[in-house]
Write a protein that holds these residues in place. Structure first.
Motif, PDB file in Angstrom:
ATOM      1  N   ALA A  21       0.743  -1.156   0.261  1.00  0.00           N
ATOM      2  CA  ALA A  21       0.012  -0.027  -0.019  1.00  0.00           C
ATOM      3  C   ALA A  21       0.683   1.229   0.088  1.00  0.00           C
ATOM      4  CB  ALA A  21      -0.961  -0.018   1.340  1.00  0.00           C
ATOM      5  N   THR A  72      -3.256  -1.223  -4.636  1.00  0.00           N
ATOM      6  CA  THR A  72      -4.580  -1.345  -4.007  1.00  0.00           C
ATOM      7  C   THR A  72      -5.129  -2.727  -4.293  1.00  0.00           C
ATOM      8  OG1 THR A  72      -5.955  -0.701  -5.769  1.00  0.00           O
ATOM      9  CG2 THR A  72      -4.768   1.012  -4.628  1.00  0.00           C
ATOM     10  N   GLU A  73      -6.000  -2.761  -3.623  1.00  0.00           N
ATOM     11  CA  GLU A  73      -6.662  -4.260  -3.592  1.00  0.00           C
ATOM     12  C   GLU A  73      -7.353  -4.578  -4.730  1.00  0.00           C
ATOM     13  OE1 GLU A  73      -9.655  -7.210  -0.873  1.00  0.00           O
ATOM     14  OE2 GLU A  73      -8.997  -5.100  -0.254  1.00  0.00           O
ATOM     15  N   ARG A  74      -7.955  -3.336  -5.673  1.00  0.00           N
ATOM     16  CA  ARG A  74      -8.545  -3.444  -6.874  1.00  0.00           C
ATOM     17  C   ARG A  74      -7.413  -3.942  -8.001  1.00  0.00           C
ATOM     18  NH1 ARG A  74      -9.753   1.522  -5.177  1.00  0.00           N
ATOM     19  NH2 ARG A  74      -8.153   2.475  -6.516  1.00  0.00           N
ATOM     20  N   LEU A  90       0.004  -6.096   1.048  1.00  0.00           N
ATOM     21  CA  LEU A  90      -0.752  -4.994   0.923  1.00  0.00           C
ATOM     22  C   LEU A  90      -0.635  -4.288   2.310  1.00  0.00           C
ATOM     23  CD1 LEU A  90      -2.119  -3.094  -1.094  1.00  0.00           C
ATOM     24  CD2 LEU A  90      -4.462  -4.025  -0.075  1.00  0.00           C
TER      25      LEU A  90
END
Length: 351
Positions: free
Chosen positions: A305, A310-312, A345
């Motif tokens: 992060a 990002t998690e996307r 992340l």
């Protein structure tokens, strides 16, 4: 015990002040028109190398970039043609060494490498090119530098943060060599010593960047770790770092530093011998936490992060990782990858 080990054919010149031997290395290889490659930030060093080469320098190309974009590689090849160069001198970090490989891959021209970081690329036949957000890698003997000049004096000016992440990038090479399908006792010895050398030297460098003993030990460790990568097959850690760095244009060494503890935590249960070697090298009972803690204490990023992921982005990473998977000691599923990426992340192992 049965194994195969093949040493790569290259010459290494190591020691403080070795840069001054560049003219002799060019003469030994019968190179009379070398194009000097560097990044824009290393132009002054490239100009110094050109001065040392004298009449054996055919010009400079100082536009090397991280992950070797194909357009930069094409521009460098054009510069080689314009200069009527008979070889290249790549001076700098992994970006420049990688550019030299990209030129050699197409032209077959010999390359002399002068590394100024701990990336280890100069020790391998691995090349990488990035196009349309995808980083493509391969192996070809044609890209192996003919001569490598390691001068610890050139690393003294390397900022501490870059020294740390570059050092952990090198450690990652040795880690994966320990559980590679084509590992051997010879490679394992080099890997363990390489990890030990870097793990010992990096804290000293963080305290005193000009400590020549630590700089020498770190560069020696990087050589060993790079040689391990050159002799074995890459696994999940490198696959993920190539995808994350190449697709999202994130800093190569920092990505390696962040991902390494999580890849290690995933793989070591299936690689007990590698675990024993790393516990000895790092003097710890918990290798993943030791790696995460040590890098964080030395100022490295703690999570993906922090680097901008990002998690996307996970779906794209997982899809690429499963399309052409690397050999790995433990089966890699989409669910396992998502869990690994989630931990990296968030930086769950970092203090």
């Amino acid at each position: 015990m049965t194994f195969a080990y093949e040493a790569l054919p290259m010459r290494v010149v190591f020691g403080a002040g070795s840069l001054r031997q560049l003219p002799l290395e060019a003469e030994r290889l019968a190179l009379r028109r070398l194009l000097v490659l560097s990044t824009p930030g290393q132009r002054v060093l490239a100009e110094h190398a050109a001065t040392l080469l004298g009449d054996a320098c055919a010009g400079l190309f100082t536009e090397a970039r991280m992950h070797v974009p194909v357009e930069i590689a094409e521009a460098a090849r054009a510069a080689v043609g314009d200069a009527r160069a008979d070889g290249c001198l790549a001076i700098g970090g992994g970006s420049t060494v990688g550019l030299g490989k990209a030129v050699s891959l197409e032209s077959g021209l010999p390359v002399i490498s002068v590394p100024t970081t701990y990336s280890g690329s100069e020790m391998t036949t691995v090349w990488g090119l990035t196009e349309n957000g995808r980083k493509h890698t391969g192996r070809d003997r044609a890209v192996l530098p003919r001569s490598v000049v390691y001068d610890p004096e050139l690393t003294v000016g390397l900022p501490v943060d870059v020294s740390v992440t570059s050092g952990f990038n090198a450690i990652a090479h040795a880690v994966e060599a320990l559980y590679a399908p084509d590992a051997s006792p010879i490679v394992s010895l080099m890997a363990e010593e390489g990890v030990r050398s870097l793990a010992t030297a990096l804290p000293v460098i963080a305290t005193d960047p000009a400590d020549m003993g630590a700089r020498t030990d770190a560069l020696l460790g990087a050589w060993l770790c790079g040689a391990c990568l050159g002799a074995t097959t890459m696994s999940l850690h490198h696959k993920l770092c190539h995808i994350i760095g190449g697709t999202f244009d994130l800093p190569h060494a920092a990505v390696h530093t962040v991902v390494l503890p999580y890849a290690v935590a995933f793989n070591l249960p299936a690689a007990p011998a590698a675990g024993r070697a790393l516990r000895r090298a790092l003097a710890t009972d918990d290798v993943p936490k030791c790696l995460a803690r040590a890098s964080a204490e030395l100022g490295a990023p703690r999570s993906l992060a922090e680097l901008g992921l990002t998690e996307r982005d996970f779906d794209e990473i997982i899809a690429q990782a499963q399309t052409v998977p690397y050999a790995n000691p433990r089966p890699v599923t989409a669910l396992a990858l998502r869990a690994l990426l989630t931990d990296a992340l968030k930086g769950t192992l970092a203090p």
